[in-house]
Design a protein around this motif. Sequence first.
Motif: not given
Length: 225
Positions: A8-9, A25-28, A90-97, A102-103
Motif C-alpha cells: 500500500i506504500f 498528490t495532485l488530486i487534492g 480512501f481505498p486504492y488511493i496512494f498516500t503520498s504523505t 514528500l514530507s
Amino acid sequence: MMNNLFSIFDPTTNLFNLSINWISTLIGLMFIPYSFWLIPNRFSILWNIILNTLHKEFKTLLGANSLNGSTFIFVSMFSFILFNNFLGLFPYIFTSTSHLTLSLSISLPLWLSFMFYGWINNSQHMFAHMIPQGTPGILMPFMVLIETISNIIRPGTLAVRLTANMIAGHLLMTLLSDTGPHMASYFVIILMMIQILLMILESAVAVIQSYVISILSNLYASEIN
C-alpha cells in the motif's frame, strides 16, 4: 504477507513499472478551485473560516515584524498536507504523505530558507538564540552544541513525525483487515466496528498532523525575527 502489507506504500504500479501513484498528490487540487467559480456553499464557507482562523493564529505567532503575506505559506502547507492525508484514507488511493520523499521535500527547503534568511539578515539574533539567558559561562559551549544539533534535526523530525503517523494507522488497519477472512462471522462484526473507530481516529490524525507540521514550521520561522 509482508510484501502485500507494505504494497500500500509502493509508489509504483503495474503499468510499465512507473511511479504513477504520485499523481494522487495532485488530486487534492480538485477540491480547491471550484469555490472560486461556483456559488458559495457550506463547504467553501467552512473552509474559508478555517483558513482565516489559521491565518490569524499564524500572524500572532510570527509577530508584528513578520512580512505581509508570510502566513499564506503555512496556510497553503496545511491545506496541501490535509488534502493528501484525507485522500490516503480512501481505498486504492496512494498516500503520498507516508513517504519521506514528500514530507522531507516540504520541511527541508522551508527550514533552509528560514536559516538563510535568519543568518543573513538577523545574524546577531541567531547567535544570541543559541545561548539561553542565565546560562553559566562554563555551560555555554555545550548549550551552543545542543542548540545547533536540535536546530539541524528539525526538518528531519518534522518529516519523520508526519510519515510515521501516516504509516502507523494504515498498517494497523491493514493488519486487522487481513485477519477478517480467518475469523468467525460474529468476530467480523466486532472487527468492522473496530475498523470504523480506527477510520475516525485516522481522520483526526490527518487533521492533527497537518496542523502540527504547519504550526511547528510557523514557530521555527518566528525564531528568526
